[in-house]
Design a protein around this motif. Structure first.
Motif, PDB file in Angstrom:
ATOM      1  N   ARG A 146       0.840  -1.190   0.000  1.00  0.00           N
ATOM      2  CA  ARG A 146       0.000   0.000   0.000  1.00  0.00           C
ATOM      3  C   ARG A 146       0.880   1.248   0.000  1.00  0.00           C
ATOM      4  N   ARG A 147       0.264   2.381  -0.203  1.00  0.00           N
ATOM      5  CA  ARG A 147       0.974   3.650  -0.149  1.00  0.00           C
ATOM      6  C   ARG A 147       1.102   4.119   1.289  1.00  0.00           C
ATOM      7  N   MET A 148       2.233   4.743   1.595  1.00  0.00           N
ATOM      8  CA  MET A 148       2.418   5.332   2.912  1.00  0.00           C
ATOM      9  C   MET A 148       1.674   6.669   2.987  1.00  0.00           C
ATOM     10  N   ASP A 149       1.004   6.911   4.107  1.00  0.00           N
ATOM     11  CA  ASP A 149       0.383   8.214   4.330  1.00  0.00           C
ATOM     12  C   ASP A 149       1.441   9.265   4.647  1.00  0.00           C
ATOM     13  N   ILE A 150       2.430   8.880   5.476  1.00  0.00           N
ATOM     14  CA  ILE A 150       3.498   9.791   5.905  1.00  0.00           C
ATOM     15  C   ILE A 150       4.844   9.149   5.589  1.00  0.00           C
ATOM     16  N   VAL A 151       5.746   9.932   5.036  1.00  0.00           N
ATOM     17  CA  VAL A 151       7.107   9.455   4.765  1.00  0.00           C
ATOM     18  C   VAL A 151       8.074  10.282   5.611  1.00  0.00           C
ATOM     19  N   TYR A 152       8.902   9.584   6.362  1.00  0.00           N
ATOM     20  CA  TYR A 152       9.853  10.209   7.290  1.00  0.00           C
ATOM     21  C   TYR A 152      11.179  10.402   6.578  1.00  0.00           C
ATOM     22  N   THR A 153      11.678  11.635   6.574  1.00  0.00           N
ATOM     23  CA  THR A 153      12.940  11.948   5.901  1.00  0.00           C
ATOM     24  C   THR A 153      13.883  12.649   6.874  1.00  0.00           C
ATOM     25  N   TRP A 154      15.152  12.747   6.475  1.00  0.00           N
ATOM     26  CA  TRP A 154      16.193  13.236   7.378  1.00  0.00           C
ATOM     27  C   TRP A 154      17.055  14.274   6.668  1.00  0.00           C
ATOM     28  N   SER A 155      17.295  15.386   7.348  1.00  0.00           N
ATOM     29  CA  SER A 155      18.118  16.463   6.792  1.00  0.00           C
ATOM     30  C   SER A 155      18.925  17.110   7.912  1.00  0.00           C
ATOM     31  N   GLY A 156      19.916  17.898   7.505  1.00  0.00           N
ATOM     32  CA  GLY A 156      20.712  18.642   8.467  1.00  0.00           C
ATOM     33  C   GLY A 156      20.284  20.093   8.528  1.00  0.00           C
ATOM     34  N   ILE A 157      20.588  20.735   9.633  1.00  0.00           N
ATOM     35  CA  ILE A 157      20.185  22.123   9.802  1.00  0.00           C
ATOM     36  C   ILE A 157      20.922  23.048   8.844  1.00  0.00           C
ATOM     37  N   ASP A 158      21.982  22.552   8.220  1.00  0.00           N
ATOM     38  CA  ASP A 158      22.747  23.358   7.275  1.00  0.00           C
ATOM     39  C   ASP A 158      22.270  23.205   5.837  1.00  0.00           C
ATOM     40  N   PHE A 197      24.888  18.199   7.439  1.00  0.00           N
ATOM     41  CA  PHE A 197      24.780  17.159   6.417  1.00  0.00           C
ATOM     42  C   PHE A 197      25.556  17.505   5.158  1.00  0.00           C
ATOM     43  N   THR A 198      26.008  18.743   5.025  1.00  0.00           N
ATOM     44  CA  THR A 198      26.782  19.126   3.846  1.00  0.00           C
ATOM     45  C   THR A 198      28.267  18.825   4.016  1.00  0.00           C
ATOM     46  N   ARG A 199      28.646  18.265   5.159  1.00  0.00           N
ATOM     47  CA  ARG A 199      30.044  17.946   5.423  1.00  0.00           C
ATOM     48  C   ARG A 199      30.221  16.446   5.649  1.00  0.00           C
ATOM     49  N   PRO A 200      31.381  15.902   5.313  1.00  0.00           N
ATOM     50  CA  PRO A 200      31.620  14.473   5.526  1.00  0.00           C
ATOM     51  C   PRO A 200      31.446  14.088   6.990  1.00  0.00           C
ATOM     52  N   GLY A 201      30.810  12.968   7.213  1.00  0.00           N
ATOM     53  CA  GLY A 201      30.606  12.499   8.568  1.00  0.00           C
ATOM     54  C   GLY A 201      29.469  13.159   9.311  1.00  0.00           C
ATOM     55  N   HIS A 202      28.853  14.167   8.704  1.00  0.00           N
ATOM     56  CA  HIS A 202      27.720  14.869   9.314  1.00  0.00           C
ATOM     57  C   HIS A 202      28.001  15.276  10.764  1.00  0.00           C
ATOM     58  N   PRO A 203      29.026  16.108  10.986  1.00  0.00           N
ATOM     59  CA  PRO A 203      29.383  16.485  12.367  1.00  0.00           C
ATOM     60  C   PRO A 203      28.258  17.226  13.071  1.00  0.00           C
ATOM     61  N   ALA A 204      28.214  17.051  14.386  1.00  0.00           N
ATOM     62  CA  ALA A 204      27.164  17.665  15.198  1.00  0.00           C
ATOM     63  C   ALA A 204      27.349  19.170  15.279  1.00  0.00           C
ATOM     64  N   VAL A 205      26.248  19.859  15.535  1.00  0.00           N
ATOM     65  CA  VAL A 205      26.205  21.307  15.701  1.00  0.00           C
ATOM     66  C   VAL A 205      25.760  21.596  17.129  1.00  0.00           C
ATOM     67  N   SER A 206      26.364  22.551  17.759  1.00  0.00           N
ATOM     68  CA  SER A 206      25.943  22.895  19.117  1.00  0.00           C
ATOM     69  C   SER A 206      24.690  23.761  19.073  1.00  0.00           C
ATOM     70  N   TYR A 207      23.855  23.607  20.077  1.00  0.00           N
ATOM     71  CA  TYR A 207      22.646  24.428  20.158  1.00  0.00           C
ATOM     72  C   TYR A 207      23.008  25.902  20.306  1.00  0.00           C
ATOM     73  N   ARG A 208      24.148  26.181  20.919  1.00  0.00           N
ATOM     74  CA  ARG A 208      24.573  27.576  21.069  1.00  0.00           C
ATOM     75  C   ARG A 208      24.809  28.222  19.712  1.00  0.00           C
ATOM     76  N   ASP A 209      25.370  27.463  18.757  1.00  0.00           N
ATOM     77  CA  ASP A 209      25.585  28.009  17.420  1.00  0.00           C
ATOM     78  C   ASP A 209      24.258  28.332  16.747  1.00  0.00           C
ATOM     79  N   ILE A 210      23.271  27.486  16.972  1.00  0.00           N
ATOM     80  CA  ILE A 210      21.941  27.742  16.410  1.00  0.00           C
ATOM     81  C   ILE A 210      21.341  28.992  17.033  1.00  0.00           C
ATOM     82  N   LEU A 211      21.439  29.101  18.346  1.00  0.00           N
ATOM     83  CA  LEU A 211      20.901  30.267  19.040  1.00  0.00           C
ATOM     84  C   LEU A 211      21.647  31.533  18.675  1.00  0.00           C
TER      85      LEU A 211
END
Length: 375
Positions: free
Chosen positions: A95-107, A135-149
């Motif tokens: 059957r068709r999925m109603d919702i499809v879950y995808t993954w992206s980076g904040i960058d 996600f635009t960098r190799p290994g998808h390094p983590a980002v600190s919440y402080r950088d986002i803020l």
């Protein structure tokens, strides 16, 4: 306890959309037409007759879909496809999925991607988790919440928000899922910084007109993590759906201590009961709809694996706040594989479950959303 304001999508005129099918001679709209009526709180509701939605004139059917896509008549069925291969998942599901879950980076400014846009155009709902990772960098390094803020990603977030607003269709979003997990908790920042970052992102989206964004707060739901949830709650006005996961990981080589077997209900229940009983004490609105963001089991034997999935609709009927479920169709390692398409018994159980009317909402219910956006 304040539940916070409910956002109204810019393309939807009604607070609650009601599908009332009473046939050509029934009350409400005349045959082939639609009319607006007042709801219990005086808000307009949209009425439709059976012929409009391709049903016999004597059909009686009632369902409501809220502006944040909470159905009153069942549960949305979805999944996160392995390597993004939606066709393989839907073939296995039958059957068709109603919702499809995808993954992206904040960058990543390209949210939604072309494939996500295509899924929306084909009538599916998309749920994107925006990770605090590059996600635009190799290994998808983590980002600190402080950088986002600090505003480092504001320009990217504005681009994402404008693109999603331009879809003029509802779009599920999560920021940094599983913030309560051991590998994340207090690693990218404190719980307080997580909640501030969440609100920062939602505020940007709202300023850019992305009122069609539906915000899904996702945690693991594991019993040992429940005491972490109050500190990770962004606030009722910043969350539309509450989400956690329901896994059985028997024999998973990445979980060597997992010797027992959890049924789907065993995995779902602890967080459900905590939200209902303890959540309000911490300012969490327990009436918000629930989404099981990921679910699945490892191979626990032919009959047992089949039954694990086949039981899902029965269990869902007993937990009325759950209104969406997504299978995690992926592989952690050779010894920890959740792909339903590679296990005959998982596939059969999942296919059978997906045919249950409670999780197989008819096409006429989806049309309710389409009519709303045509107003």
């Amino acid at each position: 306890m304040e539940s916070g304001p409910v956002r109204v999508m810019t393309s939807v005129g009604a607070v609650l959309l009601t599908l009332t099918l009473t046939g050509a001679e029934g009350g409400g709209a005349a045959a082939g037409g639609a009319s607006s009526t007042a709801g219990a709180a005086g808000a307009p509701r949209q009425s439709f007759t059976a012929p409009m939605l391709g049903l016999p004139a004597d059909t009686e059917y009632r369902c409501t879909i809220s502006e944040i896509l909470e159905p009153s008549c069942g549960v949305w069925w979805g999944g996160s496809p392995h390597n993004g291969d939606l066709d393989a998942l839907e073939d296995a599901a039958g059957r068709r999925m109603d919702i499809v879950y995808t993954w992206s980076g904040i960058d990543q400014p390209q949210i939604p991607s072309e494939s996500e846009r295509r899924m929306v155009a084909e009538g599916r709902f998309v749920h994107t988790n925006i990770e605090a990772r590059r996600f635009t960098r190799p290994g998808h390094p983590a980002v600190s919440y402080r950088d986002i803020l600090g505003g480092e990603f504001d320009s990217v977030l504005r681009t994402q928000a404008r693109a999603i607003a331009g879809l003029e269709a509802p779009y599920f979003l999560t920021f940094d899922h599983e913030a309560d997990a051991n590998k994340r908790y207090n690693t990218r920042g404190t719980p307080q910084e997580f909640t501030r970052a969440w609100r920062h992102i939602v505020d940007i989206y709202r300023r850019e007109g992305a009122d069609n964004a539906i915000w899904v707060w996702n945690v693991t739901g594991w019993k040992d993590n429940l005491d972490r949830l109050p500190g990770l709650w962004p606030g009722n006005e910043y969350v539309d759906w509450i989400s956690w996961e329901a896994y059985n990981m028997t024999g998973c080589d990445t979980m060597p201590g997992w010797k027992h077997v959890d049924s789907f209900e065993d995995a779902l229940r602890p967080a459900y009961e905590w939200i209902q009983n303890e959540g309000p004490k911490h300012g969490i609105d327990s009436t918000k709809p629930v989404m099981i963001g990921e679910m699945g089991t490892t191979d626990i034997g032919p009959r047992e694996t089949f039954q694990w999935y086949a039981d899902v609709p029965r269990v869902l009927r007993e937990y009325e706040r759950v209104r969406a479920v997504k299978v995690w169709d992926s592989k952690v390692s050779d010894g920890c594989d959740f792909r339903v398409g590679v296990n005959r018994y998982a596939q059969q159980g999942f296919e059978l479950a997906g045919q249950d009317p409670y999780v197989d909402l008819p096409e006429r219910v989806r049309r309710l959303v389409e009519y709303a956006h045509a107003e």
